[in-house]
Design an enzyme around this catalytic site. Structure first.
Site, PDB file in Angstrom:
ATOM      1  N   GLY A  11     -37.324   1.710 -11.234  1.00 27.89           N
ATOM      2  CA  GLY A  11     -37.766   0.472 -10.518  1.00 27.89           C
ATOM      3  C   GLY A  11     -37.466  -0.939 -11.283  1.00 27.89           C
ATOM      4  CB  ALA A  12     -34.907  -1.632 -14.057  1.00 28.11           C
ATOM      5  CG  ASN A  37     -41.680  -0.700 -13.402  1.00 21.25           C
ATOM      6  OD1 ASN A  37     -42.763  -1.133 -13.615  1.00 21.25           O
ATOM      7  ND2 ASN A  37     -40.797  -0.857 -12.660  1.00 21.25           N
ATOM      8  CB  SER A  47     -52.653   0.281 -11.668  1.00 23.21           C
ATOM      9  OG  SER A  47     -53.471  -0.789 -10.680  1.00 23.21           O
ATOM     10  CE1 TYR A  71     -49.872   1.003  -7.014  1.00 23.23           C
ATOM     11  CE2 TYR A  71     -52.315   0.148  -7.598  1.00 23.23           C
ATOM     12  CZ  TYR A  71     -50.790   0.118  -7.681  1.00 23.23           C
ATOM     13  OH  TYR A  71     -50.230  -0.551  -8.863  1.00 23.23           O
ATOM     14  CB  ALA A 128     -55.434   9.013  -5.764  1.00 26.76           C
ATOM     15  CE  LYS A 142     -49.193   2.516 -10.286  1.00 27.44           C
ATOM     16  NZ  LYS A 142     -47.552   2.749 -10.919  1.00 27.44           N
TER      17      LYS A 142
HETATM   18  P1  NAP Z   1     -41.990  -4.662  -7.093  1.00 27.29           P
HETATM   19  O1  NAP Z   1     -41.799  -6.053  -7.721  1.00 27.29           O
HETATM   20  O2  NAP Z   1     -42.521  -4.226  -5.822  1.00 27.29           O
HETATM   21  O3  NAP Z   1     -40.867  -3.940  -7.622  1.00 27.29           O
HETATM   22  C1  NAP Z   1     -41.129  -2.341  -7.240  1.00 27.29           C
HETATM   23  C2  NAP Z   1     -39.956  -1.605  -8.169  1.00 27.29           C
HETATM   24  O4  NAP Z   1     -40.172  -0.358  -8.013  1.00 27.29           O
HETATM   25  C3  NAP Z   1     -38.584  -2.034  -7.460  1.00 27.29           C
HETATM   26  O5  NAP Z   1     -37.487  -2.218  -8.473  1.00 27.29           O
HETATM   27  C4  NAP Z   1     -38.256  -1.087  -6.545  1.00 27.29           C
HETATM   28  O6  NAP Z   1     -36.719  -1.051  -6.363  1.00 27.29           O
HETATM   29  C5  NAP Z   1     -38.648   0.142  -7.122  1.00 27.29           C
HETATM   30  N1  NAP Z   1     -39.065   1.230  -6.397  1.00 27.29           N
HETATM   31  C6  NAP Z   1     -40.078   1.446  -5.331  1.00 27.29           C
HETATM   32  N2  NAP Z   1     -39.791   2.633  -4.694  1.00 27.29           N
HETATM   33  C7  NAP Z   1     -38.861   3.216  -5.325  1.00 27.29           C
HETATM   34  C8  NAP Z   1     -38.263   4.523  -5.478  1.00 27.29           C
HETATM   35  N3  NAP Z   1     -38.614   5.406  -4.646  1.00 27.29           N
HETATM   36  N4  NAP Z   1     -37.288   4.817  -6.156  1.00 27.29           N
HETATM   37  C9  NAP Z   1     -36.720   4.124  -7.027  1.00 27.29           C
HETATM   38  N5  NAP Z   1     -37.068   2.903  -7.376  1.00 27.29           N
HETATM   39  C10 NAP Z   1     -38.299   2.443  -6.458  1.00 27.29           C
HETATM   40  O7  NAP Z   1     -43.353  -3.987  -8.127  1.00 27.29           O
HETATM   41  P2  NAP Z   1     -43.862  -4.551  -9.480  1.00 27.29           P
HETATM   42  O8  NAP Z   1     -45.192  -5.554  -9.161  1.00 27.29           O
HETATM   43  O9  NAP Z   1     -43.046  -4.932 -10.451  1.00 27.29           O
HETATM   44  O10 NAP Z   1     -44.573  -3.076  -9.876  1.00 27.29           O
HETATM   45  C11 NAP Z   1     -44.045  -2.390 -11.005  1.00 27.29           C
HETATM   46  C12 NAP Z   1     -45.244  -1.209 -11.304  1.00 27.29           C
HETATM   47  O11 NAP Z   1     -46.095  -1.952 -11.593  1.00 27.29           O
HETATM   48  C13 NAP Z   1     -45.361  -0.469 -10.224  1.00 27.29           C
HETATM   49  O12 NAP Z   1     -45.785   0.978 -10.766  1.00 27.29           O
HETATM   50  C14 NAP Z   1     -46.855  -0.869  -9.848  1.00 27.29           C
HETATM   51  O13 NAP Z   1     -47.670   0.094  -9.326  1.00 27.29           O
HETATM   52  C15 NAP Z   1     -47.292  -1.449 -11.372  1.00 27.29           C
HETATM   53  N6  NAP Z   1     -48.347  -2.569 -11.080  1.00 27.29           N
HETATM   54  C16 NAP Z   1     -48.010  -3.605 -10.497  1.00 27.29           C
HETATM   55  C17 NAP Z   1     -49.197  -4.463 -10.506  1.00 27.29           C
HETATM   56  C18 NAP Z   1     -48.863  -5.880  -9.955  1.00 27.29           C
HETATM   57  O14 NAP Z   1     -49.972  -6.744  -9.660  1.00 27.29           O
HETATM   58  N7  NAP Z   1     -47.690  -6.197  -9.705  1.00 27.29           N
HETATM   59  C19 NAP Z   1     -50.355  -4.312 -11.184  1.00 27.29           C
HETATM   60  C20 NAP Z   1     -50.576  -2.956 -11.457  1.00 27.29           C
HETATM   61  C21 NAP Z   1     -49.650  -2.039 -11.333  1.00 27.29           C
HETATM   62  P3  NAP Z   1     -35.882  -1.634  -5.160  1.00 27.29           P
HETATM   63  O15 NAP Z   1     -36.031  -3.196  -5.484  1.00 27.29           O
HETATM   64  O16 NAP Z   1     -34.742  -0.977  -4.998  1.00 27.29           O
HETATM   65  O17 NAP Z   1     -36.726  -1.341  -3.832  1.00 27.29           O
END
Ligand code: NAP
Length: 244
Positions: free
Chosen positions: A9-10, A87, A139, A152, A154, A156
């Site tokens: 997910g980069a 990620n 998370s 979500y 669960a 994490k």
């Molecule tokens: P984001 O901006 O929504 O980006 C999500 C990334 O995951 C995107 O690169 C997406 O790819 C990829 N992805 C989603 N489903 C996928 C799949 N089935 N296969 C491969 N790639 C997939 O999210 P983010 O906020 O950066 O979150 C990144 C991580 O941090 C997640 O695990 C999230 O739960 C965790 N997190 C985030 C927050 C927050 O507040 N933002 C807080 C706690 C934890 P595409 O672009 O191709 O869709």
């Protein structure tokens, strides 16, 4: 020889910030994405800016076969994956009582089973070389639970348990496994929150701001490197004091 990091997910958000952080330090970067073509422009940027090698790898990491194929491709290209950053993730909001089974399964497969698939595919290589670091993105809701985000939370909490247990299992093989547990980070994942809610979340944060993807990338990079060589099985909360 340059080291290699594979980040799931980069293409956006925290994963893209991690890609930039590692590339800046000279790592080759495998950029996994699901559907965002932004992965290709990110790869070009990293090569132009830092002169590193990149590989864009499209795969739904919630599917075992796609995940294994991606790891195989990355190892064929770079020989070894020094750092795996699990990620990729999705969120799901709504009452537990109305959560449909397919929604539950999608969250668990994308956020938790994916960590099992990618880690299982990378580990034999790391064990053979007796080195490697894995950093999972958890998370704060996996630590304390969020109302209306049960699936979500669960998933994490599962990532946190997996991190601690696997760290014990593979430490004798020279591999460290840690997690970064973000608080509220400004990415697309927060798009569903309106301005007022974001301000309330900011006010609830002791350090009086919301997090940036860079805050998380710095913690991930730290845990992956030599400065953290005596750290394993830990969950590093990066949340501005929201959960202490
Ligand atoms: P984001 O901006 O929504 O980006 C999500 C990334 O995951 C995107 O690169 C997406 O790819 C990829 N992805 C989603 N489903 C996928 C799949 N089935 N296969 C491969 N790639 C997939 O999210 P983010 O906020 O950066 O979150 C990144 C991580 O941090 C997640 O695990 C999230 O739960 C965790 N997190 C985030 C927050 C927050 O507040 N933002 C807080 C706690 C934890 P595409 O672009 O191709 O869709």
């Amino acid at each position: 020889m340059s080291k290699t990091v594979l980040i799931t997910g980069a293409s956006r958000g925290i994963g893209a910030a991690c890609a930039d952080r590692f590339a800046k330090e000279g790592y080759n970067v495998v950029i996994n994405y699901h559907s965002s073509r932004t992965a290709e422009s990110l790869a070009k940027h990293l090569t132009d800016e830092y002169g590193v090698k990149t590989l864009c790898a499209q795969a739904d990491i919630g599917k075992r076969a796609e995940c294994e194929e991606m790891i195989e491709k990355a190892i064929k290209e770079f020989g070894f994956i020094d750092v795996l950053v699990n990620n990729a993730g999705i969120s799901l909001s709504g009452l537990f009582t109305v959560t449909k089974e397919d929604e539950w399964e999608r969250v668990i497969s994308t956020n938790l089973s994916s960590v099992y698939y990618s880690t299982k595919a990378v580990l034999p290589h790391m064990i053979r070389e007796h080195k490697g670091a894995i950093v999972n993105i958890a998370s704060m809701w996996g630590e304390v639970g969020a109302s209306c985000e049960v699936a979500y939370s669960a998933s994490k909490a599962g990532v946190i348990g997996l991190t601690k247990a696997l760290a014990k299992e593979v430490a004798p093989s020279g591999i460290r496994v840690n997690a970064v547990s973000p608080g509220v980070i400004l990415t697309d994942m927060m798009k569903e929150y309106d301005e007022e809610t974001l301000n309330e979340l900011k006010d609830e944060t002791p350090l009086s701001r919301l997090g940036t993807p860079r805050d998380i990338a710095d913690a991930v990079f730290f845990l992956s490197g030599d400065q953290a060589e005596f750290i394993t099985g830990q969950i590093l909360s990066v949340n501005g004091g929201f959960v202490i």
